[in-house]
Motif scaffolding. Sequence first.
Motif, PDB file in Angstrom:
ATOM      1  N   ASP A 684     -39.480 -24.439  20.937  1.00  0.00           N
ATOM      2  CA  ASP A 684     -38.067 -24.082  21.102  1.00  0.00           C
ATOM      3  C   ASP A 684     -37.916 -22.587  21.364  1.00  0.00           C
ATOM      4  O   ASP A 684     -38.104 -21.759  20.465  1.00  0.00           O
ATOM      5  CB  ASP A 684     -37.304 -24.486  19.840  1.00  0.00           C
ATOM      6  CG  ASP A 684     -35.797 -24.459  20.020  1.00  0.00           C
ATOM      7  OD1 ASP A 684     -35.303 -23.617  20.791  1.00  0.00           O
ATOM      8  OD2 ASP A 684     -35.111 -25.282  19.386  1.00  0.00           O
ATOM      9  N   VAL A 685     -37.569 -22.226  22.583  1.00  0.00           N
ATOM     10  CA  VAL A 685     -37.444 -20.814  22.941  1.00  0.00           C
ATOM     11  C   VAL A 685     -36.280 -20.143  22.214  1.00  0.00           C
ATOM     12  O   VAL A 685     -36.315 -18.933  21.951  1.00  0.00           O
ATOM     13  CB  VAL A 685     -37.285 -20.665  24.476  1.00  0.00           C
ATOM     14  CG1 VAL A 685     -35.947 -21.233  24.943  1.00  0.00           C
ATOM     15  CG2 VAL A 685     -37.424 -19.211  24.911  1.00  0.00           C
ATOM     16  N   TYR A 686     -35.259 -20.914  21.857  1.00  0.00           N
ATOM     17  CA  TYR A 686     -34.109 -20.349  21.149  1.00  0.00           C
ATOM     18  C   TYR A 686     -34.486 -19.997  19.706  1.00  0.00           C
ATOM     19  O   TYR A 686     -34.080 -18.952  19.182  1.00  0.00           O
ATOM     20  CB  TYR A 686     -32.945 -21.335  21.160  1.00  0.00           C
ATOM     21  CG  TYR A 686     -32.566 -21.806  22.541  1.00  0.00           C
ATOM     22  CD1 TYR A 686     -31.889 -20.972  23.424  1.00  0.00           C
ATOM     23  CD2 TYR A 686     -32.913 -23.080  22.980  1.00  0.00           C
ATOM     24  CE1 TYR A 686     -31.555 -21.395  24.703  1.00  0.00           C
ATOM     25  CE2 TYR A 686     -32.579 -23.520  24.258  1.00  0.00           C
ATOM     26  CZ  TYR A 686     -31.904 -22.673  25.117  1.00  0.00           C
ATOM     27  OH  TYR A 686     -31.584 -23.088  26.382  1.00  0.00           O
ATOM     28  N   ILE A 687     -35.262 -20.859  19.069  1.00  0.00           N
ATOM     29  CA  ILE A 687     -35.767 -20.555  17.726  1.00  0.00           C
ATOM     30  C   ILE A 687     -36.665 -19.327  17.783  1.00  0.00           C
ATOM     31  O   ILE A 687     -36.611 -18.444  16.912  1.00  0.00           O
ATOM     32  CB  ILE A 687     -36.548 -21.763  17.156  1.00  0.00           C
ATOM     33  CG1 ILE A 687     -35.595 -22.910  16.800  1.00  0.00           C
ATOM     34  CG2 ILE A 687     -37.361 -21.348  15.935  1.00  0.00           C
ATOM     35  CD1 ILE A 687     -34.747 -22.684  15.564  1.00  0.00           C
ATOM     36  N   GLU A 688     -37.491 -19.269  18.814  1.00  0.00           N
ATOM     37  CA  GLU A 688     -38.392 -18.123  18.980  1.00  0.00           C
ATOM     38  C   GLU A 688     -37.605 -16.817  19.050  1.00  0.00           C
ATOM     39  O   GLU A 688     -37.950 -15.822  18.380  1.00  0.00           O
ATOM     40  CB  GLU A 688     -39.221 -18.304  20.247  1.00  0.00           C
ATOM     41  CG  GLU A 688     -40.196 -17.167  20.517  1.00  0.00           C
ATOM     42  CD  GLU A 688     -40.936 -17.349  21.832  1.00  0.00           C
ATOM     43  OE1 GLU A 688     -42.157 -17.109  21.862  1.00  0.00           O
ATOM     44  OE2 GLU A 688     -40.292 -17.737  22.833  1.00  0.00           O
ATOM     45  N   GLU A 689     -36.534 -16.804  19.834  1.00  0.00           N
ATOM     46  CA  GLU A 689     -35.741 -15.590  19.948  1.00  0.00           C
ATOM     47  C   GLU A 689     -34.992 -15.289  18.651  1.00  0.00           C
ATOM     48  O   GLU A 689     -34.843 -14.122  18.260  1.00  0.00           O
ATOM     49  CB  GLU A 689     -34.748 -15.690  21.105  1.00  0.00           C
ATOM     50  CG  GLU A 689     -33.842 -14.485  21.277  1.00  0.00           C
ATOM     51  CD  GLU A 689     -34.598 -13.162  21.418  1.00  0.00           C
ATOM     52  OE1 GLU A 689     -33.990 -12.114  21.124  1.00  0.00           O
ATOM     53  OE2 GLU A 689     -35.788 -13.177  21.812  1.00  0.00           O
ATOM     54  N   ALA A 690     -34.541 -16.320  17.959  1.00  0.00           N
ATOM     55  CA  ALA A 690     -33.868 -16.111  16.676  1.00  0.00           C
ATOM     56  C   ALA A 690     -34.790 -15.404  15.695  1.00  0.00           C
ATOM     57  O   ALA A 690     -34.370 -14.517  14.938  1.00  0.00           O
ATOM     58  CB  ALA A 690     -33.405 -17.444  16.107  1.00  0.00           C
ATOM     59  N   LEU A 691     -36.072 -15.771  15.706  1.00  0.00           N
ATOM     60  CA  LEU A 691     -37.041 -15.118  14.822  1.00  0.00           C
ATOM     61  C   LEU A 691     -37.293 -13.675  15.254  1.00  0.00           C
ATOM     62  O   LEU A 691     -37.488 -12.788  14.410  1.00  0.00           O
ATOM     63  CB  LEU A 691     -38.343 -15.913  14.812  1.00  0.00           C
ATOM     64  CG  LEU A 691     -38.240 -17.332  14.227  1.00  0.00           C
ATOM     65  CD1 LEU A 691     -39.540 -18.086  14.420  1.00  0.00           C
ATOM     66  CD2 LEU A 691     -37.870 -17.278  12.758  1.00  0.00           C
ATOM     67  N   ASN A 692     -37.281 -13.429  16.574  1.00  0.00           N
ATOM     68  CA  ASN A 692     -37.401 -12.051  17.057  1.00  0.00           C
ATOM     69  C   ASN A 692     -36.247 -11.196  16.535  1.00  0.00           C
ATOM     70  O   ASN A 692     -36.436 -10.041  16.128  1.00  0.00           O
ATOM     71  CB  ASN A 692     -37.406 -12.017  18.586  1.00  0.00           C
ATOM     72  CG  ASN A 692     -38.683 -12.570  19.185  1.00  0.00           C
ATOM     73  OD1 ASN A 692     -39.738 -12.546  18.557  1.00  0.00           O
ATOM     74  ND2 ASN A 692     -38.592 -13.082  20.403  1.00  0.00           N
ATOM     75  N   VAL A 693     -35.052 -11.777  16.551  1.00  0.00           N
ATOM     76  CA  VAL A 693     -33.868 -11.051  16.069  1.00  0.00           C
ATOM     77  C   VAL A 693     -33.986 -10.769  14.580  1.00  0.00           C
ATOM     78  O   VAL A 693     -33.635  -9.676  14.110  1.00  0.00           O
ATOM     79  CB  VAL A 693     -32.589 -11.849  16.379  1.00  0.00           C
ATOM     80  CG1 VAL A 693     -31.387 -11.253  15.665  1.00  0.00           C
ATOM     81  CG2 VAL A 693     -32.343 -11.892  17.876  1.00  0.00           C
ATOM     82  N   LEU A 694     -34.478 -11.727  13.823  1.00  0.00           N
ATOM     83  CA  LEU A 694     -34.655 -11.513  12.385  1.00  0.00           C
ATOM     84  C   LEU A 694     -35.614 -10.356  12.119  1.00  0.00           C
ATOM     85  O   LEU A 694     -35.424  -9.569  11.183  1.00  0.00           O
ATOM     86  CB  LEU A 694     -35.177 -12.787  11.715  1.00  0.00           C
ATOM     87  CG  LEU A 694     -34.199 -13.958  11.626  1.00  0.00           C
ATOM     88  CD1 LEU A 694     -34.876 -15.167  10.998  1.00  0.00           C
ATOM     89  CD2 LEU A 694     -32.955 -13.584  10.827  1.00  0.00           C
ATOM     90  N   GLU A 695     -36.644 -10.255  12.935  1.00  0.00           N
ATOM     91  CA  GLU A 695     -37.585  -9.131  12.788  1.00  0.00           C
ATOM     92  C   GLU A 695     -36.902  -7.800  13.062  1.00  0.00           C
ATOM     93  O   GLU A 695     -37.192  -6.791  12.412  1.00  0.00           O
ATOM     94  CB  GLU A 695     -38.762  -9.307  13.742  1.00  0.00           C
ATOM     95  CG  GLU A 695     -39.835 -10.247  13.246  1.00  0.00           C
ATOM     96  CD  GLU A 695     -41.102 -10.144  14.080  1.00  0.00           C
ATOM     97  OE1 GLU A 695     -42.182 -10.007  13.495  1.00  0.00           O
ATOM     98  OE2 GLU A 695     -40.993 -10.205  15.317  1.00  0.00           O
ATOM     99  N   ASP A 696     -35.987  -7.815  14.038  1.00  0.00           N
ATOM    100  CA  ASP A 696     -35.310  -6.576  14.421  1.00  0.00           C
ATOM    101  C   ASP A 696     -34.245  -6.143  13.419  1.00  0.00           C
ATOM    102  O   ASP A 696     -33.885  -4.967  13.362  1.00  0.00           O
ATOM    103  CB  ASP A 696     -34.654  -6.739  15.799  1.00  0.00           C
ATOM    104  CG  ASP A 696     -35.677  -6.895  16.910  1.00  0.00           C
ATOM    105  OD1 ASP A 696     -36.836  -6.498  16.692  1.00  0.00           O
ATOM    106  OD2 ASP A 696     -35.314  -7.414  17.981  1.00  0.00           O
ATOM    107  N   LEU A 697     -33.718  -7.101  12.670  1.00  0.00           N
ATOM    108  CA  LEU A 697     -32.638  -6.783  11.728  1.00  0.00           C
ATOM    109  C   LEU A 697     -33.206  -6.125  10.474  1.00  0.00           C
ATOM    110  O   LEU A 697     -33.566  -6.798   9.513  1.00  0.00           O
ATOM    111  CB  LEU A 697     -31.868  -8.047  11.341  1.00  0.00           C
ATOM    112  CG  LEU A 697     -30.773  -8.511  12.298  1.00  0.00           C
ATOM    113  CD1 LEU A 697     -30.176  -9.820  11.809  1.00  0.00           C
ATOM    114  CD2 LEU A 697     -29.670  -7.464  12.423  1.00  0.00           C
ATOM    115  N   ASN A 698     -33.269  -4.831  10.478  1.00  0.00           N
ATOM    116  CA  ASN A 698     -33.767  -4.108   9.309  1.00  0.00           C
ATOM    117  C   ASN A 698     -32.654  -3.935   8.296  1.00  0.00           C
ATOM    118  O   ASN A 698     -31.513  -3.640   8.639  1.00  0.00           O
ATOM    119  CB  ASN A 698     -34.285  -2.734   9.723  1.00  0.00           C
ATOM    120  CG  ASN A 698     -35.457  -2.836  10.676  1.00  0.00           C
ATOM    121  OD1 ASN A 698     -36.386  -3.600  10.437  1.00  0.00           O
ATOM    122  ND2 ASN A 698     -35.412  -2.066  11.765  1.00  0.00           N
TER     123      ASN A 698
END
Length: 712
Positions: A684-698
């Motif tokens: 799921d590419v959308y889940i993948e991007e959601a996890l990228n966003v979580l990493e970015d949210l400091n």
Amino acid sequence: MKRNYKAMLLVLLLAFASCSFTTKKFDNPDKDKLLIQIITFVLEQGHFDPILFDDAFSEDFFEDYIAITDPFKRYFYQSDIDDFEKFKLTIDDQLKATDITFFNVVNQRTLQRIAEAKEIYKTVLATPFDYTIKEYYNSDSENAEFPKNKKEMQDRWRKQLKFSAISNYDDLKQEEKQKKEKDASYTMKTDAEIEKEAREATLKSLNIIFEDYIDDQTREDWFAIYVNTIVEEFDPHTYYLAPKSKEDFDQRMSGKLEGIGARLQKRMDYIKVVELISGGPAWKGEELEVEDVILKVKQEDEETPVDIVGMRINDAINYIKGPKGTKVTLTVKKVDGTIKDITITRDIVEIVDTYAKASVVEKDGKKFGVINLPAFYVDFEDYKNINAAKDVKAEIEHLKAEGMEGLVLDLRNNGGGSLPTVVEMAGLFIKDGPIVQVRSTGEAKEVLKDRDKSISWDGPLVILVNEISASASEIMSAAMQDYKRAIIIGSKQTYGKGTVQNVMNLNSMLRNNNAGDLGALALTTQKYYRINGGSVQLEGVKSDVTVPGRFTYINVGEKDKDNPLPWDEIDPAIYTPWENYFDYDATVKKSKERMSNNPQIALIDENAKWVKDKIDVTVFSLNYDDYVKQNENNEAESKKFDAIDDYKTNLSFYSTTYEKSLIENDSTDLKEKRERWHKSLSKDVYIEEALNVLEDLNLAYPIKKVASAVKE
């Protein structure tokens, strides 16, 4: 909410009690008039935004009722419409006088034309079709003219029936080729024999529809359609529930039923899939999809399928569902216009499969959580034990125990549910404050708040949505967006349903009722608003990061329905945005950049445009060679999109420790369900991007410390 509804009901009951009419023993016409009297009264007095019963209403209703009665324009002649025209501006006057002359005239003519249609289709199907002729069938009946004479009517039926039969003809041709390939000594049927067999299959399907279903329609059934057309002029979510058929267009094949595990709706003459029940047979098969149109149904002990186009939804559902272990083959039209046969083995569909579920995923040395919520479910008789908010809270605790550092809440395809539940769930992510505003006509707004100061999760949060996310899903997404508590990733906008309905038992409007069961009315009584004052009605919730999906260019939202209520806004509530993200805007910007350069997203967008192009095609060749060539072209074009399903993220998903203990002691197929879900998440590419966003949210402070403090 219940308080407002009860107050409204009391007012309606008191007001209606002052109306004068007799409560004698009613025959059908008198019962119909009584139903009209009650329906129009409730609509005028109880609907959130009642429209006037005037000439404008009459004109709109006239067009809609004719379209619903004869959607394919294969019954009425233009002369019939000319006869009906004299009522076009007087239907409102008839309703005010509880006069049902218009219904009687149209219904009598409908029954006459249906009887004639039976003779027409039998005559047409008695003659072989010539598939070498270059001619075309136009499926755009909305813009077609009504036939002027019997010759035009018969030709319309001929083309429709030929279009239906050509798919049978092609299937039989392919079967013969396969038999020959397997056995060189096999003697193939001639084209004439195949054509006859295909035509007979079409005749059998029509005989079943007309003789077993249409002929079984009672006056009460026809009048229910008339009444439902009246109420749907007010908005798309106000509808009449007839006492016998209960045609609310929202039949569930779930709970303890044996079936395929799909929720269906009838739209015009078509039966469409609007939801797949997680864990059900259709869901397991991975072939049937939301928005598929079911054209034919074949039982495992039958040689030919039955065409269900035009069939009542209750009858269609009864034909599709069946005992556990039996097989049913559905002929479906996919959203791209291709026709496909899907065989499903029926099973028991458990409602528990629609509950919240959670998964852990590791990425770059960090653990994240994913919670999928198919609906905002609730059991009002056992609210403390069965509700989505309680289950999501429990899943959060299980994920925190795994060391979760960020959470994805997946609300894609979530059509909504309980308002109290979504208010409670939103409170899991903020300290306290308003969640949604609700307004009834003529009353002050009501602000529904989270009053529990505890927070279950105050770490990074991403919410996934799409065009099917509606109602309670939109309330949740909007509240988290207004608080700047979560980043919303998904469609350009969600469904856009900003209204609240209550179901009113019409029998409660009468004392000493001798008329029999009058049914019920689902009535739009309120609108809800974001805490910033805006409405999600029509506009939906606009994602912070917009990504294309399979529905991007398809008309599936509230704005594409008939008679939707307008968008408006009210004063905002008083609330304090979340202040623990210091890089919110920067994170959104980075995500947008990633998505704009993602080749998988680009391919999904191209596929969505291709699907829209195929949907827009309404002219089809009735020449067999051209028919085959077009199908082959569609198949070849669709091959390039196979890569969408082949995509892999290299991420591994697994159950929480708590769920692993459940799986060890589970005697059902929970393990299989979770393995399949985890596999789909890894692609799921959308889940993948959601996890990228979580990493970015400091965060401004360590997550684990916060999670521990909340847990304590």
